[in-house]
Design a protein around this motif. Structure first.
Motif, PDB file in Angstrom:
ATOM      1  N   VAL A  47     -46.018  66.935  54.903  1.00 50.47           N
ATOM      2  CA  VAL A  47     -44.689  67.292  54.409  1.00 50.47           C
ATOM      3  C   VAL A  47     -44.599  66.892  52.940  1.00 50.47           C
ATOM      4  O   VAL A  47     -44.891  65.757  52.576  1.00 50.47           O
ATOM      5  CB  VAL A  47     -43.578  66.586  55.219  1.00 50.47           C
ATOM      6  N   VAL A  48     -44.200  67.828  52.093  1.00 55.21           N
ATOM      7  CA  VAL A  48     -44.015  67.559  50.666  1.00 55.21           C
ATOM      8  C   VAL A  48     -42.528  67.342  50.436  1.00 55.21           C
ATOM      9  O   VAL A  48     -41.703  68.180  50.801  1.00 55.21           O
ATOM     10  CB  VAL A  48     -44.523  68.736  49.809  1.00 55.21           C
ATOM     11  N   ILE A  49     -42.205  66.173  49.864  1.00 57.94           N
ATOM     12  CA  ILE A  49     -40.803  65.834  49.613  1.00 57.94           C
ATOM     13  C   ILE A  49     -40.574  65.607  48.121  1.00 57.94           C
ATOM     14  O   ILE A  49     -41.477  65.183  47.400  1.00 57.94           O
ATOM     15  CB  ILE A  49     -40.363  64.582  50.399  1.00 57.94           C
ATOM     16  N   SER A  50     -39.355  65.892  47.689  1.00 59.77           N
ATOM     17  CA  SER A  50     -39.003  65.623  46.292  1.00 59.77           C
ATOM     18  C   SER A  50     -38.733  64.134  46.136  1.00 59.77           C
ATOM     19  O   SER A  50     -38.272  63.470  47.056  1.00 59.77           O
ATOM     20  CB  SER A  50     -37.775  66.433  45.887  1.00 59.77           C
ATOM     21  N   MET A  51     -39.048  63.629  44.967  1.00 57.96           N
ATOM     22  CA  MET A  51     -38.780  62.227  44.675  1.00 57.96           C
ATOM     23  C   MET A  51     -37.348  62.081  44.191  1.00 57.96           C
ATOM     24  O   MET A  51     -36.792  62.988  43.578  1.00 57.96           O
ATOM     25  CB  MET A  51     -39.767  61.708  43.638  1.00 57.96           C
ATOM     26  N   SER A  52     -36.765  60.939  44.463  1.00 59.66           N
ATOM     27  CA  SER A  52     -35.392  60.663  44.047  1.00 59.66           C
ATOM     28  C   SER A  52     -35.295  60.571  42.530  1.00 59.66           C
ATOM     29  O   SER A  52     -36.211  60.071  41.883  1.00 59.66           O
ATOM     30  CB  SER A  52     -34.915  59.342  44.644  1.00 59.66           C
ATOM     31  N   PRO A  53     -34.185  61.024  41.955  1.00 60.08           N
ATOM     32  CA  PRO A  53     -33.996  60.856  40.512  1.00 60.08           C
ATOM     33  C   PRO A  53     -33.824  59.378  40.180  1.00 60.08           C
ATOM     34  O   PRO A  53     -33.474  58.578  41.041  1.00 60.08           O
ATOM     35  CB  PRO A  53     -32.711  61.637  40.221  1.00 60.08           C
ATOM     36  N   VAL A  54     -34.097  59.031  38.926  1.00 59.54           N
ATOM     37  CA  VAL A  54     -34.005  57.628  38.517  1.00 59.54           C
ATOM     38  C   VAL A  54     -32.851  57.442  37.537  1.00 59.54           C
ATOM     39  O   VAL A  54     -32.425  58.378  36.875  1.00 59.54           O
ATOM     40  CB  VAL A  54     -35.326  57.133  37.887  1.00 59.54           C
ATOM     41  N   SER A  55     -32.384  56.205  37.445  1.00 63.50           N
ATOM     42  CA  SER A  55     -31.269  55.869  36.556  1.00 63.50           C
ATOM     43  C   SER A  55     -31.788  55.508  35.165  1.00 63.50           C
ATOM     44  O   SER A  55     -32.989  55.303  34.968  1.00 63.50           O
ATOM     45  CB  SER A  55     -30.498  54.680  37.133  1.00 63.50           C
TER      46      SER A  55
END
Length: 116
Positions: A37-45
């Motif tokens: 499963v390919v998942i997007s990474m969370s955005p960073v602050s």
């Protein structure tokens, strides 16, 4: 394939993707691979970015002066062992003695230091 109990935390981008296909089809993208499963990474602050920039600068300078290794960051994937997911930690350090694990777009083995 041995299944892990890790639950993807990002949006699912694709399923049933082999690891080799992941490395070619998603090269340079901000994604991770977990059991096909390919998942997007969370955005960073902005705070996260500032801390990461500081650590990259510090480690890069130290490694350049000591000639001990290299620092990797961004979407450089690491797969510690073939039975674990491929993740993209914030920073990875690979000592020169373990440089053989660094390929074009993957650290194919455990980095010597990982910071997430």
């Amino acid at each position: 394939m041995i299944k892990t109990s890790i639950i993807p935390s990002g949006d699912v981008i694709a399923t049933d993707v082999s690891f080799d296909d992941f490395l070619t089809q998603f090269d340079g993208q901000s994604v991770e691979w977990i059991d096909g499963v390919v998942i997007s990474m969370s955005p960073v602050s902005t705070e996260h970015t500032a801390i990461a920039r500081f650590l990259i600068s510090l480690l890069d300078y130290f490694l350049a002066v000591t000639q001990l290794g290299e620092v990797y960051f961004g979407s450089m994937t690491m797969r510690p062992v073939p039975t674990l997911p491929a993740r993209s930690p914030d920073l990875q350090v690979v000592l020169h003695e373990n440089g053989h694990i660094v390929k074009h777009n993957i650290v194919d083995g455990p980095a010597d230091l990982v910071i997430e």
